[in-house]
Scaffold this motif. Sequence first.
Motif, mmCIF file in Angstrom:
data_model
loop_
_atom_site.group_PDB
_atom_site.id
_atom_site.type_symbol
_atom_site.label_atom_id
_atom_site.label_comp_id
_atom_site.label_asym_id
_atom_site.label_seq_id
_atom_site.Cartn_x
_atom_site.Cartn_y
_atom_site.Cartn_z
ATOM 1 N N ARG A 75 1.199 -1.144 0.104
ATOM 2 C CA ARG A 75 -0.127 0.260 -0.244
ATOM 3 C C ARG A 75 0.536 1.210 0.223
ATOM 4 N N TYR A 76 1.694 1.666 0.851
ATOM 5 C CA TYR A 76 2.247 2.495 0.901
ATOM 6 C C TYR A 76 3.340 2.637 -0.486
ATOM 7 N N LEU A 77 3.750 1.553 -0.786
ATOM 8 C CA LEU A 77 5.077 1.853 -1.436
ATOM 9 C C LEU A 77 4.281 2.197 -3.268
ATOM 10 N N SER A 78 3.118 1.474 -3.288
ATOM 11 C CA SER A 78 2.387 2.036 -4.384
ATOM 12 C C SER A 78 2.152 3.460 -4.017
ATOM 13 N N GLN A 79 1.166 3.765 -3.113
ATOM 14 C CA GLN A 79 1.313 5.570 -3.231
ATOM 15 C C GLN A 79 2.416 6.748 -3.770
ATOM 16 N N VAL A 80 3.373 6.124 -3.569
ATOM 17 C CA VAL A 80 4.873 7.044 -2.885
ATOM 18 C C VAL A 80 4.908 6.159 -4.580
ATOM 19 N N ASP A 81 4.076 5.584 -5.442
ATOM 20 C CA ASP A 81 5.035 5.583 -6.855
ATOM 21 C C ASP A 81 6.007 4.383 -6.615
ATOM 22 N N MET A 82 6.550 3.829 -6.594
ATOM 23 C CA MET A 82 7.868 2.550 -6.183
ATOM 24 C C MET A 82 7.170 1.250 -6.967
ATOM 25 N N VAL A 83 6.205 1.153 -6.689
ATOM 26 C CA VAL A 83 5.720 0.085 -7.214
ATOM 27 C C VAL A 83 4.678 -0.260 -8.252
ATOM 28 N N VAL A 84 4.049 -0.771 -9.019
ATOM 29 C CA VAL A 84 3.305 -0.795 -9.490
ATOM 30 C C VAL A 84 2.878 -2.075 -9.364
ATOM 31 N N ARG A 85 0.560 -2.844 -9.254
ATOM 32 C CA ARG A 85 -0.179 -3.479 -8.610
ATOM 33 C C ARG A 85 -0.483 -4.470 -10.617
ATOM 34 N N GLU A 86 -0.041 -5.126 -10.760
ATOM 35 C CA GLU A 86 -0.378 -6.097 -11.825
ATOM 36 C C GLU A 86 -1.317 -7.189 -11.767
ATOM 37 N N ARG A 87 -2.146 -7.710 -12.013
ATOM 38 C CA ARG A 87 -3.026 -8.685 -12.241
ATOM 39 C C ARG A 87 -2.246 -10.444 -12.924
ATOM 40 N N GLU A 88 -1.863 -10.587 -12.105
ATOM 41 C CA GLU A 88 -1.336 -12.040 -13.310
ATOM 42 C C GLU A 88 -2.388 -12.637 -14.305
ATOM 43 N N ARG A 93 -4.108 -13.817 -9.045
ATOM 44 C CA ARG A 93 -3.189 -13.274 -8.186
ATOM 45 C C ARG A 93 -2.323 -12.347 -8.517
ATOM 46 N N ASP A 94 -2.026 -11.329 -7.921
ATOM 47 C CA ASP A 94 -1.024 -9.581 -8.051
ATOM 48 C C ASP A 94 -0.130 -9.905 -8.445
ATOM 49 N N ARG A 95 1.022 -9.281 -8.849
ATOM 50 C CA ARG A 95 2.526 -8.872 -9.635
ATOM 51 C C ARG A 95 2.430 -7.434 -8.970
ATOM 52 N N TYR A 96 3.744 -7.170 -7.917
ATOM 53 C CA TYR A 96 3.733 -6.527 -7.412
ATOM 54 C C TYR A 96 5.495 -5.754 -8.492
ATOM 55 N N ARG A 97 4.862 -5.023 -8.812
ATOM 56 C CA ARG A 97 6.623 -4.951 -10.217
ATOM 57 C C ARG A 97 7.032 -3.647 -9.512
ATOM 58 N N LEU A 98 8.533 -3.212 -9.702
ATOM 59 C CA LEU A 98 9.215 -2.178 -9.625
ATOM 60 C C LEU A 98 8.808 -0.751 -10.401
ATOM 61 N N PHE A 99 8.628 -0.171 -10.266
ATOM 62 C CA PHE A 99 8.593 0.971 -11.704
ATOM 63 C C PHE A 99 10.109 1.336 -11.946
ATOM 64 N N ASP A 100 10.306 1.131 -13.440
ATOM 65 C CA ASP A 100 10.609 1.664 -13.788
ATOM 66 C C ASP A 100 11.974 2.437 -14.022
ATOM 67 N N SER A 101 11.537 3.399 -13.451
ATOM 68 C CA SER A 101 11.866 4.666 -13.332
ATOM 69 C C SER A 101 11.971 4.800 -11.383
ATOM 70 N N VAL A 102 12.020 3.510 -10.544
ATOM 71 C CA VAL A 102 11.489 4.292 -8.700
ATOM 72 C C VAL A 102 12.538 5.429 -8.557
ATOM 73 N N TRP A 103 13.449 5.450 -8.746
ATOM 74 C CA TRP A 103 14.533 6.636 -8.290
ATOM 75 C C TRP A 103 13.971 8.297 -9.070
ATOM 76 N N TYR A 104 13.786 8.209 -10.639
ATOM 77 C CA TYR A 104 12.617 9.499 -10.850
ATOM 78 C C TYR A 104 12.126 9.530 -9.974
ATOM 79 N N GLU A 105 11.068 8.417 -9.824
ATOM 80 C CA GLU A 105 9.459 9.256 -9.266
ATOM 81 C C GLU A 105 9.587 9.316 -7.298
ATOM 82 N N SER A 106 10.743 8.548 -6.613
ATOM 83 C CA SER A 106 11.309 8.889 -5.739
ATOM 84 C C SER A 106 12.008 10.395 -5.519
ATOM 85 N N PHE A 107 12.485 10.619 -6.033
ATOM 86 C CA PHE A 107 12.787 12.224 -5.892
ATOM 87 C C PHE A 107 12.300 13.322 -6.958
#
Lengths: 170, 170
Positions: A75-88, A93-107
């Motif tokens: 929940r937290y990681l989605s809120q801050v755009d570090m992870v996206v949820r995708e349905r397999e 089952r859900d899959r949680y995936r790192l944003f490609d641009s995690v660091w960009y988003e995080s900054f």
Amino acid sequence: MTDTAETVADARERDEDAVSRFVERFASELTEAGMQRMASRVFAALLVSDTGSLTSAEIAERLRISPAAVSGAIRYLSQVDMVVREREPGTRRDRYRLFDSVWYESFTRRDQVLIRFRNTLVEGVEALGPGTPAGSRVAETVEFFEFLHEEMQGMLDRWEVYKAKRGAGS
Amino acid sequence: MTDTAETVADARERDEDAVSRFVERFASELTEAGMQRMASRVFAALLVSDTGSLTSAEIAERLRISPAAVSGAIRYLSQVDMVVREREPGTRRDRYRLFDSVWYESFTRRDQVLIRFRNTLVEGVEALGPGTPAGSRVAETVEFFEFLHEEMQGMLDRWEVYKAKRGAGS
DNA sequence: CACTTGTTTCAGAAAATTGTGAAGTTAAGG
DNA sequence: CCTTAACTTCACAATTTTCTGAAACAAGTG
């Protein structure tokens, strides 16, 4: 539970023990820097997965935590755009995936914090009176944050360029 | 000047209530961003003082906290170079003073964190194997932090220039 | 429509953090 | 030296946070 029998893998198998140590160590550094503990661990676990994605069950197993804890961290990681949820597809089952641009988003997110600071500080200048010593000290701080905000964008742009160039290069 | 009439532009007394609200609000934002609660409050209190410095007793009184709490906060703020302790000459009282370059120092410190991250991540690449997908993802993260580290210095230099210029200009 | 599988919510136990009073330490001033 | 003022350390109580198991919920499937 003991691990599965060693299936004969073709080449070098990664040392899961060393990887796990890295996960815990990096997560702990993230936590010290202010990120929630479980969010840090889940994030680190995703970072060391080959696909950059895991299911809830996989995370729970590797980190030895309850599904509830996974849920909270995600929940937290989605809120801050570090992870996206995708349905397999084809499963429930859900899959949680790192944003490609995690660091960009995080900054970018960090930049939002700067703006909030800056706005509060502007109110401080008013309360203190712009002419007073304290007022002008706070006013200078406002300037610093405004400066930082402008620099931030440029910096992230330069990173994108740098990354694109390097990606194209190799 | 014995004139008691006050023009709006002339209002000299600061609204201590508004100032206090600002202190608490700014402190609370610093806390959300990861700084210890008492350290944030003490720092904010120093920020709004006209001399940029206060004694332990003054801090305790304004913030309604115990001397012990002040002591703890100051220990932290000194460690991270946001505050310096100075003995008030001729008395046995210490004064705590804001570093002139608080924000500069504070960001330099943040830079140290980047370096620690980077080093941990380098170990991660080793554990994962540089050739693996996860390994190269972490390697990219290493690059990002190295990039950031370099940008940081340039940015702070530019701030010093900007500040000097503005100071000379007005 | 019941069943199964996966996720989320929630109350509460456990753990960690925080701030205090009190005792302890240091050093200035008589 | 002895007194006293200022600061620090420490043990503890209070608060807050964290993580879990259990139950509720949701959504495919036969």
